[in-house]
Design a protein around this motif. Structure first.
Motif, PDB file in Angstrom:
ATOM      1  N   ILE A  24       0.962  -1.138   0.047  1.00 54.59           N
ATOM      2  CA  ILE A  24      -0.026   0.020   0.013  1.00 54.59           C
ATOM      3  C   ILE A  24       0.909   1.252  -0.019  1.00 54.59           C
ATOM      4  O   ILE A  24       2.084   1.184   0.724  1.00 54.59           O
ATOM      5  CB  ILE A  24      -1.002   0.122   1.152  1.00 54.59           C
ATOM      6  CG1 ILE A  24      -1.962   1.263   1.103  1.00 54.59           C
ATOM      7  CG2 ILE A  24      -0.194   0.121   2.410  1.00 54.59           C
ATOM      8  CD1 ILE A  24      -3.062   0.930   2.046  1.00 54.59           C
ATOM      9  N   ALA A  25       0.599   2.199  -0.666  1.00 52.18           N
ATOM     10  CA  ALA A  25       1.261   3.429  -0.873  1.00 52.18           C
ATOM     11  C   ALA A  25       1.099   4.099   0.612  1.00 52.18           C
ATOM     12  O   ALA A  25       0.010   3.946   1.212  1.00 52.18           O
ATOM     13  CB  ALA A  25       0.804   4.333  -1.698  1.00 52.18           C
ATOM     14  N   VAL A  26       2.143   4.912   1.004  1.00 58.15           N
ATOM     15  CA  VAL A  26       2.230   5.558   2.197  1.00 58.15           C
ATOM     16  C   VAL A  26       0.898   6.812   2.214  1.00 58.15           C
ATOM     17  O   VAL A  26       0.256   6.811   3.228  1.00 58.15           O
ATOM     18  CB  VAL A  26       3.598   6.334   2.234  1.00 58.15           C
ATOM     19  CG1 VAL A  26       3.539   7.040   3.778  1.00 58.15           C
ATOM     20  CG2 VAL A  26       4.564   5.175   2.602  1.00 58.15           C
ATOM     21  N   THR A  27       0.667   7.275   1.052  1.00 52.72           N
ATOM     22  CA  THR A  27      -0.295   8.144   1.167  1.00 52.72           C
ATOM     23  C   THR A  27      -1.635   7.505   1.426  1.00 52.72           C
ATOM     24  O   THR A  27      -2.783   7.975   2.272  1.00 52.72           O
ATOM     25  CB  THR A  27      -0.328   8.949  -0.222  1.00 52.72           C
ATOM     26  OG1 THR A  27      -0.427   8.130  -1.287  1.00 52.72           O
ATOM     27  CG2 THR A  27       0.641  10.041  -0.269  1.00 52.72           C
ATOM     28  N   GLN A  41       4.776   8.404   7.705  1.00 54.60           N
ATOM     29  CA  GLN A  41       6.061   7.886   7.352  1.00 54.60           C
ATOM     30  C   GLN A  41       6.887   7.521   8.374  1.00 54.60           C
ATOM     31  O   GLN A  41       7.549   6.536   8.670  1.00 54.60           O
ATOM     32  CB  GLN A  41       6.882   8.899   6.249  1.00 54.60           C
ATOM     33  CG  GLN A  41       6.342   8.629   4.827  1.00 54.60           C
ATOM     34  CD  GLN A  41       6.981   9.707   3.965  1.00 54.60           C
ATOM     35  OE1 GLN A  41       6.915  10.842   4.227  1.00 54.60           O
ATOM     36  NE2 GLN A  41       7.364   9.155   2.850  1.00 54.60           N
ATOM     37  N   VAL A  42       6.713   8.544   9.397  1.00 55.97           N
ATOM     38  CA  VAL A  42       7.646   8.615  10.628  1.00 55.97           C
ATOM     39  C   VAL A  42       7.269   7.273  11.480  1.00 55.97           C
ATOM     40  O   VAL A  42       8.007   6.666  12.000  1.00 55.97           O
ATOM     41  CB  VAL A  42       7.375   9.905  11.623  1.00 55.97           C
ATOM     42  CG1 VAL A  42       7.922   9.969  12.995  1.00 55.97           C
ATOM     43  CG2 VAL A  42       7.936  11.121  10.970  1.00 55.97           C
ATOM     44  N   ARG A  43       5.777   7.138  11.704  1.00 60.35           N
ATOM     45  CA  ARG A  43       5.227   6.071  12.455  1.00 60.35           C
ATOM     46  C   ARG A  43       5.823   4.899  11.714  1.00 60.35           C
ATOM     47  O   ARG A  43       6.211   3.719  12.448  1.00 60.35           O
ATOM     48  CB  ARG A  43       3.640   6.011  12.424  1.00 60.35           C
ATOM     49  CG  ARG A  43       3.153   6.916  13.527  1.00 60.35           C
ATOM     50  CD  ARG A  43       1.673   7.039  13.540  1.00 60.35           C
ATOM     51  NE  ARG A  43       1.135   8.047  14.347  1.00 60.35           N
ATOM     52  CZ  ARG A  43       0.635   7.453  15.550  1.00 60.35           C
ATOM     53  NH1 ARG A  43       0.733   6.235  15.948  1.00 60.35           N
ATOM     54  NH2 ARG A  43       0.243   8.375  16.529  1.00 60.35           N
ATOM     55  N   LEU A  44       5.668   4.874  10.483  1.00 56.36           N
ATOM     56  CA  LEU A  44       6.091   3.268   9.673  1.00 56.36           C
ATOM     57  C   LEU A  44       7.632   3.013  10.061  1.00 56.36           C
ATOM     58  O   LEU A  44       8.094   1.900  10.186  1.00 56.36           O
ATOM     59  CB  LEU A  44       5.850   3.606   8.314  1.00 56.36           C
ATOM     60  CG  LEU A  44       5.889   2.396   7.415  1.00 56.36           C
ATOM     61  CD1 LEU A  44       5.146   1.389   7.751  1.00 56.36           C
ATOM     62  CD2 LEU A  44       5.433   2.838   5.737  1.00 56.36           C
ATOM     63  N   LYS A  45       8.558   4.228   9.906  1.00 54.82           N
ATOM     64  CA  LYS A  45       9.988   3.932  10.229  1.00 54.82           C
ATOM     65  C   LYS A  45      10.268   3.547  11.744  1.00 54.82           C
ATOM     66  O   LYS A  45      10.822   2.974  11.961  1.00 54.82           O
ATOM     67  CB  LYS A  45      10.647   5.273   9.791  1.00 54.82           C
ATOM     68  CG  LYS A  45      12.149   5.149  10.280  1.00 54.82           C
ATOM     69  CD  LYS A  45      12.832   6.342   9.838  1.00 54.82           C
ATOM     70  CE  LYS A  45      14.324   6.474  10.161  1.00 54.82           C
ATOM     71  NZ  LYS A  45      14.886   7.661  10.256  1.00 54.82           N
TER      72      LYS A  45
END
Length: 153
Positions: A24-27, A41-45
């Motif tokens: 799935i795209a981050v957006t 993105q920060v949470r995913l990292k």
């Protein structure tokens, strides 16, 4: 992720979505959890760095690859010392046909999920490879007729 390192509701929702669709795209992920792209993105990292996400992979169609024979092998060991377990575990890691390996508390020591093209290939892997892994005393096989649920999680 909360300051104390615990997962919050958004983290859990992100993980659920990613378990179903790792591409799935981050957006799109951000939209589904109610965040903008940057905080997502920060949470995913952080989730990757904390080890909640071990990686991403393609889920292959085993039948199309000619690997739709699944058998579960119960394995009993002659020795269950830490050294013997480590030797068996290391051996299992070298066998590509072993898709999963679980240490079991019960009447046997390990349960292996073995995927091959057919019963003849399974018999070869069992007889030539699994049976000769370190400390194997015996095996018992159960053949899967159909996977009713195979979610991978």
């Amino acid at each position: 992720m909360a300051p104390d390192g615990q997962l919050d509701a958004i983290d859990r929702k992100m993980l659920q979505i990613l378990a179903r669709d790792g591409r799935i795209a981050v957006t799109d992920l951000a939209e589904k959890v109610g965040l903008s792209k940057s905080p997502a993105q920060v949470r995913l990292k952080r989730l990757r760095e904390a080890g909640y996400i071990r990686g991403f992979r393609a889920v292959l169609d085993a039948r199309k690859l000619g690997l739709d024979h699944v058998a579960f092998a119960e394995v009993r060991l002659t020795d269950t010392s830490e050294a013997a377990l480590a030797a068996f575990n290391a051996g299992v890691m070298q066998v590509p046909e072993i898709e999963e390996c679980h240490m079991i508390a019960g009447a046997f020591d390990y349960l292996l999920k073995v995927r091959t093209r057919d019963i003849r290939a399974y018999r070869r892997v069992l007889g030539e490879t699994i049976s000769s892994l370190p400390h194997v005393a015996g095996t018992s096989t159960h053949v899967s007729m159909e996977a009713v649920k195979d979610s991978g999680l």
